[in-house]
Design a protein around this motif. Structure first.
Motif, mmCIF file in Angstrom:
data_model
loop_
_atom_site.group_PDB
_atom_site.id
_atom_site.type_symbol
_atom_site.label_atom_id
_atom_site.label_comp_id
_atom_site.label_asym_id
_atom_site.label_seq_id
_atom_site.Cartn_x
_atom_site.Cartn_y
_atom_site.Cartn_z
ATOM 1 N N VAL A 1 0.864 -1.175 0.000
ATOM 2 C CA VAL A 1 0.000 0.000 0.000
ATOM 3 C C VAL A 1 0.902 1.227 0.000
ATOM 4 O O VAL A 1 1.744 1.377 0.894
ATOM 5 N N PRO A 2 0.774 2.086 -1.011
ATOM 6 C CA PRO A 2 1.627 3.269 -1.028
ATOM 7 C C PRO A 2 1.318 4.157 0.172
ATOM 8 O O PRO A 2 0.157 4.334 0.536
ATOM 9 N N SER A 3 2.357 4.646 0.798
ATOM 10 C CA SER A 3 2.142 5.526 1.949
ATOM 11 C C SER A 3 2.486 6.958 1.550
ATOM 12 O O SER A 3 3.375 7.197 0.739
ATOM 13 N N THR A 4 1.758 7.861 2.125
ATOM 14 C CA THR A 4 1.975 9.270 1.823
ATOM 15 C C THR A 4 1.981 10.051 3.121
ATOM 16 O O THR A 4 1.600 9.554 4.171
ATOM 17 N N GLY A 5 2.377 11.273 3.029
ATOM 18 C CA GLY A 5 2.315 12.161 4.187
ATOM 19 C C GLY A 5 0.882 12.429 4.606
ATOM 20 O O GLY A 5 0.618 12.792 5.746
ATOM 21 N N ARG A 6 -0.049 12.226 3.686
ATOM 22 C CA ARG A 6 -1.456 12.473 3.991
ATOM 23 C C ARG A 6 -1.925 11.571 5.142
ATOM 24 O O ARG A 6 -2.643 12.001 6.038
ATOM 25 N N ALA A 7 -1.503 10.300 5.132
ATOM 26 C CA ALA A 7 -1.900 9.374 6.193
ATOM 27 C C ALA A 7 -1.336 9.823 7.542
ATOM 28 O O ALA A 7 -2.023 9.746 8.568
ATOM 29 N N LEU A 8 -0.095 10.300 7.549
ATOM 30 C CA LEU A 8 0.506 10.794 8.784
ATOM 31 C C LEU A 8 -0.221 12.033 9.279
ATOM 32 O O LEU A 8 -0.527 12.153 10.467
ATOM 33 N N ALA B 1 -3.288 12.849 8.761
ATOM 34 C CA ALA B 1 -4.594 12.435 9.267
ATOM 35 C C ALA B 1 -4.460 11.827 10.662
ATOM 36 O O ALA B 1 -5.294 12.077 11.534
ATOM 37 N N ALA B 2 -3.413 11.044 10.879
ATOM 38 C CA ALA B 2 -3.201 10.418 12.190
ATOM 39 C C ALA B 2 -2.874 11.450 13.258
ATOM 40 O O ALA B 2 -3.228 11.292 14.429
ATOM 41 N N LEU B 3 -2.209 12.538 12.858
ATOM 42 C CA LEU B 3 -1.805 13.555 13.828
ATOM 43 C C LEU B 3 -2.871 14.625 14.055
ATOM 44 O O LEU B 3 -2.758 15.409 14.995
ATOM 45 N N THR B 4 -3.895 14.646 13.222
ATOM 46 C CA THR B 4 -4.937 15.655 13.345
ATOM 47 C C THR B 4 -5.606 15.544 14.706
ATOM 48 O O THR B 4 -5.977 14.469 15.153
ATOM 49 N N GLY B 5 -5.734 16.653 15.361
ATOM 50 C CA GLY B 5 -6.410 16.684 16.651
ATOM 51 C C GLY B 5 -5.501 16.474 17.846
ATOM 52 O O GLY B 5 -5.928 16.660 18.979
ATOM 53 N N LEU B 6 -4.249 16.068 17.606
ATOM 54 C CA LEU B 6 -3.329 15.917 18.731
ATOM 55 C C LEU B 6 -2.849 17.296 19.173
ATOM 56 O O LEU B 6 -2.727 18.207 18.360
#
Length: 85
Positions: free
Chosen positions: A42-49, A51-56
């Motif tokens: 699965v290609p990984s992008t900065g977008r996934a990171l 999204a994971a950090l949103t709200g922290l």
């Protein structure tokens, strides 16, 4: 989904990777039991990171100061400790 034995996978690994590269998932068996599944990465992008950090919460100033202090202690020693003669 295609299933191959470990022996078949070993002997035709390049073909197996070609199939996976084209989207196929392949199960690998040994002694009749599935031991692995090879699937496209699965290609990984900065977008996934992001999204994971949103709200922290943001890092506080004290931590940022500690990081800057620690970073300032790093050296850029570019000499080779094991030079080749």
């Amino acid at each position: 989904m295609r299933t191959v034995t470990a022996t078949q996978a070993s002997r035709g690994f390049s073909d197996l990777l070609d199939a996976v590269e084209h989207g196929e998932t392949v199960q690998v068996t040994r002694a009749g039991h599935v031991v692995a599944e090879i699937r496209p990465a699965v290609p990984s992008t900065g977008r996934a990171l992001r999204a994971a950090l949103t709200g922290l919460p943001r890092l506080d100033d004290a931590l940022m100061s500690d990081i800057a202090a620690a970073t300032s202690l790093l050296t850029a020693d570019e000499s080779d400790p094991w030079p080749v003669d």
